[in-house]
Design a protein around this motif. Structure first.
Motif, PDB file in Angstrom:
ATOM      1  N   ASP A   1       8.468  13.730 -26.203  1.00  9.40           N
ATOM      2  CA  ASP A   1       9.849  13.839 -25.695  1.00  9.40           C
ATOM      3  C   ASP A   1      10.893  13.129 -26.554  1.00  9.40           C
ATOM      4  O   ASP A   1      12.087  13.181 -26.246  1.00  9.40           O
ATOM      5  CB  ASP A   1       9.965  13.351 -24.237  1.00  9.40           C
ATOM      6  CG  ASP A   1       9.061  14.153 -23.308  1.00  9.40           C
ATOM      7  OD1 ASP A   1       8.819  15.338 -23.593  1.00  9.40           O
ATOM      8  OD2 ASP A   1       8.597  13.595 -22.302  1.00  9.40           O
ATOM      9  N   LEU A   2      10.459  12.485 -27.624  1.00  6.86           N
ATOM     10  CA  LEU A   2      11.460  11.919 -28.542  1.00  6.86           C
ATOM     11  C   LEU A   2      12.286  13.030 -29.180  1.00  6.86           C
ATOM     12  O   LEU A   2      13.446  12.821 -29.550  1.00  6.86           O
ATOM     13  CB  LEU A   2      10.770  11.064 -29.615  1.00  6.86           C
ATOM     14  CG  LEU A   2      11.687  10.375 -30.634  1.00  6.86           C
ATOM     15  CD1 LEU A   2      12.680   9.424 -29.945  1.00  6.86           C
ATOM     16  CD2 LEU A   2      10.874   9.611 -31.686  1.00  6.86           C
ATOM     17  N   ASP A   3      11.721  14.223 -29.259  1.00 10.46           N
ATOM     18  CA  ASP A   3      12.455  15.321 -29.893  1.00 10.46           C
ATOM     19  C   ASP A   3      13.637  15.815 -29.052  1.00 10.46           C
ATOM     20  O   ASP A   3      14.425  16.638 -29.519  1.00 10.46           O
ATOM     21  CB  ASP A   3      11.518  16.485 -30.268  1.00 10.46           C
ATOM     22  CG  ASP A   3      10.782  17.042 -29.047  1.00 10.46           C
ATOM     23  OD1 ASP A   3      11.000  16.531 -27.925  1.00 10.46           O
ATOM     24  OD2 ASP A   3       9.988  17.980 -29.213  1.00 10.46           O
ATOM     25  N   GLY A   4      13.800  15.303 -27.843  1.00 14.45           N
ATOM     26  CA  GLY A   4      14.984  15.628 -27.048  1.00 14.45           C
ATOM     27  C   GLY A   4      16.195  14.790 -27.432  1.00 14.45           C
ATOM     28  O   GLY A   4      17.309  15.045 -26.977  1.00 14.45           O
ATOM     29  N   PHE A   5      15.967  13.785 -28.267  1.00 12.38           N
ATOM     30  CA  PHE A   5      17.054  12.897 -28.697  1.00 12.38           C
ATOM     31  C   PHE A   5      17.536  13.305 -30.091  1.00 12.38           C
ATOM     32  O   PHE A   5      16.750  13.770 -30.917  1.00 12.38           O
ATOM     33  CB  PHE A   5      16.568  11.442 -28.743  1.00 12.38           C
ATOM     34  CG  PHE A   5      16.249  10.879 -27.383  1.00 12.38           C
ATOM     35  CD1 PHE A   5      17.157  10.064 -26.727  1.00 12.38           C
ATOM     36  CD2 PHE A   5      15.041  11.168 -26.749  1.00 12.38           C
ATOM     37  CE1 PHE A   5      16.873   9.547 -25.464  1.00 12.38           C
ATOM     38  CE2 PHE A   5      14.750  10.658 -25.486  1.00 12.38           C
ATOM     39  CZ  PHE A   5      15.674   9.843 -24.850  1.00 12.38           C
ATOM     40  N   SER A   6      18.817  13.102 -30.349  1.00 10.62           N
ATOM     41  CA  SER A   6      19.358  13.442 -31.666  1.00 10.62           C
ATOM     42  C   SER A   6      19.118  12.325 -32.685  1.00 10.62           C
ATOM     43  O   SER A   6      19.036  12.582 -33.886  1.00 10.62           O
ATOM     44  CB  SER A   6      20.864  13.714 -31.561  1.00 10.62           C
ATOM     45  OG  SER A   6      21.535  12.615 -30.976  1.00 10.62           O
ATOM     46  N   HIS A   7      19.013  11.091 -32.208  1.00 10.57           N
ATOM     47  CA  HIS A   7      18.886   9.954 -33.111  1.00 10.57           C
ATOM     48  C   HIS A   7      17.777   9.011 -32.631  1.00 10.57           C
ATOM     49  O   HIS A   7      17.509   8.915 -31.435  1.00 10.57           O
ATOM     50  CB  HIS A   7      20.191   9.150 -33.175  1.00 10.57           C
ATOM     51  CG  HIS A   7      21.346   9.902 -33.750  1.00 10.57           C
ATOM     52  ND1 HIS A   7      22.026  10.867 -33.039  1.00 10.57           N
ATOM     53  CD2 HIS A   7      21.938   9.855 -34.971  1.00 10.57           C
ATOM     54  CE1 HIS A   7      23.005  11.364 -33.806  1.00 10.57           C
ATOM     55  NE2 HIS A   7      22.964  10.762 -34.971  1.00 10.57           N
ATOM     56  N   PRO A  18      14.340   5.480 -28.792  1.00 10.38           N
ATOM     57  CA  PRO A  18      15.373   6.506 -28.720  1.00 10.38           C
ATOM     58  C   PRO A  18      16.757   5.862 -28.755  1.00 10.38           C
ATOM     59  O   PRO A  18      16.986   4.815 -28.146  1.00 10.38           O
ATOM     60  CB  PRO A  18      15.123   7.153 -27.353  1.00 10.38           C
ATOM     61  CG  PRO A  18      14.539   6.049 -26.523  1.00 10.38           C
ATOM     62  CD  PRO A  18      13.705   5.228 -27.475  1.00 10.38           C
ATOM     63  N   TYR A  19      17.676   6.475 -29.501  1.00 13.76           N
ATOM     64  CA  TYR A  19      19.084   6.042 -29.477  1.00 13.76           C
ATOM     65  C   TYR A  19      19.732   6.697 -28.272  1.00 13.76           C
ATOM     66  O   TYR A  19      19.754   7.927 -28.154  1.00 13.76           O
ATOM     67  CB  TYR A  19      19.778   6.477 -30.765  1.00 13.76           C
ATOM     68  CG  TYR A  19      21.232   6.046 -30.897  1.00 13.76           C
ATOM     69  CD1 TYR A  19      21.570   4.839 -31.494  1.00 13.76           C
ATOM     70  CD2 TYR A  19      22.269   6.858 -30.457  1.00 13.76           C
ATOM     71  CE1 TYR A  19      22.904   4.446 -31.643  1.00 13.76           C
ATOM     72  CE2 TYR A  19      23.605   6.479 -30.594  1.00 13.76           C
ATOM     73  CZ  TYR A  19      23.910   5.269 -31.193  1.00 13.76           C
ATOM     74  OH  TYR A  19      25.231   4.890 -31.337  1.00 13.76           O
ATOM     75  N   VAL A  20      20.236   5.883 -27.368  1.00 17.56           N
ATOM     76  CA  VAL A  20      20.769   6.386 -26.108  1.00 17.56           C
ATOM     77  C   VAL A  20      22.289   6.170 -26.083  1.00 17.56           C
ATOM     78  O   VAL A  20      22.766   5.038 -26.194  1.00 17.56           O
ATOM     79  CB  VAL A  20      20.105   5.663 -24.912  1.00 17.56           C
ATOM     80  CG1 VAL A  20      20.710   6.136 -23.594  1.00 17.56           C
ATOM     81  CG2 VAL A  20      18.596   5.888 -24.924  1.00 17.56           C
ATOM     82  N   GLU A  21      23.016   7.263 -25.945  1.00 15.90           N
ATOM     83  CA  GLU A  21      24.476   7.187 -26.009  1.00 15.90           C
ATOM     84  C   GLU A  21      25.035   6.124 -25.075  1.00 15.90           C
ATOM     85  O   GLU A  21      25.920   5.360 -25.443  1.00 15.90           O
ATOM     86  CB  GLU A  21      25.057   8.562 -25.663  1.00 15.90           C
ATOM     87  CG  GLU A  21      26.567   8.567 -25.574  1.00 15.90           C
ATOM     88  CD  GLU A  21      27.149   9.972 -25.466  1.00 15.90           C
ATOM     89  OE1 GLU A  21      26.379  10.947 -25.387  1.00 15.90           O
ATOM     90  OE2 GLU A  21      28.382  10.080 -25.472  1.00 15.90           O
ATOM     91  N   TYR A  22      24.514   6.062 -23.870  1.00 18.01           N
ATOM     92  CA  TYR A  22      25.107   5.203 -22.831  1.00 18.01           C
ATOM     93  C   TYR A  22      24.805   3.721 -23.037  1.00 18.01           C
ATOM     94  O   TYR A  22      25.422   2.856 -22.444  1.00 18.01           O
ATOM     95  CB  TYR A  22      24.639   5.679 -21.451  1.00 18.01           C
ATOM     96  CG  TYR A  22      24.625   7.180 -21.386  1.00 18.01           C
ATOM     97  CD1 TYR A  22      25.819   7.896 -21.244  1.00 18.01           C
ATOM     98  CD2 TYR A  22      23.444   7.903 -21.588  1.00 18.01           C
ATOM     99  CE1 TYR A  22      25.824   9.279 -21.263  1.00 18.01           C
ATOM    100  CE2 TYR A  22      23.441   9.285 -21.604  1.00 18.01           C
ATOM    101  CZ  TYR A  22      24.628   9.971 -21.439  1.00 18.01           C
ATOM    102  OH  TYR A  22      24.644  11.331 -21.479  1.00 18.01           O
ATOM    103  N   PHE A  23      23.828   3.412 -23.865  1.00 17.36           N
ATOM    104  CA  PHE A  23      23.488   2.015 -24.147  1.00 17.36           C
ATOM    105  C   PHE A  23      23.980   1.588 -25.536  1.00 17.36           C
ATOM    106  O   PHE A  23      24.378   0.434 -25.737  1.00 17.36           O
ATOM    107  CB  PHE A  23      21.967   1.787 -24.129  1.00 17.36           C
ATOM    108  CG  PHE A  23      21.238   2.315 -22.929  1.00 17.36           C
ATOM    109  CD1 PHE A  23      21.864   2.469 -21.701  1.00 17.36           C
ATOM    110  CD2 PHE A  23      19.887   2.637 -23.022  1.00 17.36           C
ATOM    111  CE1 PHE A  23      21.166   2.948 -20.598  1.00 17.36           C
ATOM    112  CE2 PHE A  23      19.180   3.108 -21.926  1.00 17.36           C
ATOM    113  CZ  PHE A  23      19.812   3.267 -20.713  1.00 17.36           C
TER     114      PHE A  23
END
Lengths: 138, 138
Positions: free
Chosen positions: B27-33, B106-111
């Motif tokens: 599921d890392l492939d669901g993240f852009s970064h 995962p790089y998470v936009e909200y964090f």
């Protein structure tokens, strides 16, 4: 402890450096945010797949931020409040008391603030910019 | 190698995991970064104050991103291209070949995507959103 410090700005924490490292803090106070890399010292488990807070499904450990990961390295962005002697004071804390900090780096807008971000399984929890109520458990 | 990978998107790199860790990529492939934490394995120096690329003045090691730091921990945000078997392919690379990767998050936009950022001594180099010419040395 909030799940992610960003959503709790009224808690102040600090990290303390050995005296020999204090010169390394010079000019960090010109930055608004710092990156802390630390040891998840309270975890001795390793789960390659796990279900994070707020989530119904399991995901691979490299797609979540759980402490129960190989190498047990933690990463947080904190908001710098001030530096006094060997102490860096900050808000937006999401670390446990006593966490051993391994490194401090400046958060640099031009490197670390990315556009066009897709956040995988997390996106559905923050629909329309809302912060899930359960995010703040501190 | 660009000084910061963000400014060089035509170079692809990959990191290879031991087979036993491959389930952790799910599921890392669901993240852009992704965030990579790694060992600056080519540095055996430690300078508590140093002058970074592009800069005239010295600053404390915790206010710069130099490899010559206590613990020699490196941190980069990369743009995920694809995952194939035990390999994560990415662009926006700024690591040396052979760098030992210690963790992937995962790089998470909200964090991780912060607003109202002040970037200390770096700000003067990126006036009006310009990227300094010398940033790209790769």
């Amino acid at each position: 402890m909030p799940i992610q410090g960003r959503f709790r700005d009224d808690v102040e924490g600090w990290t303390e450096l050995r005296e020999e490292y204090v010169p390394g803090l010079r000019d960090l106070d010109g930055f608004s945010h710092a990156i802390l890399i630390y040891h998840f010292h309270r975890s001795d488990a390793e789960h390659l797949e796990a279900r994070p807070f707020l989530e119904q499904e399991t995901h691979g450990i490299f797609a979540i931020r759980s402490p129960h990961r190989p190498n047990h390295l933690g990463f947080s962005i904190v908001k710098i409040q001030r530096i006094e002697g060997n102490r860096l004071y900050f808000t937006e804390v999401d670390m446990l008391d006593g966490t051993p900090v391994l490194d401090i780096k400046p958060y640099v807008e031009y490197f670390d603030r990315r556009d066009d971000v897709k956040s995988g399984w997390v996106d559905k929890l923050f629909t329309e910019g809302q912060i899930p109520e359960e995010t703040i458990i501190g």
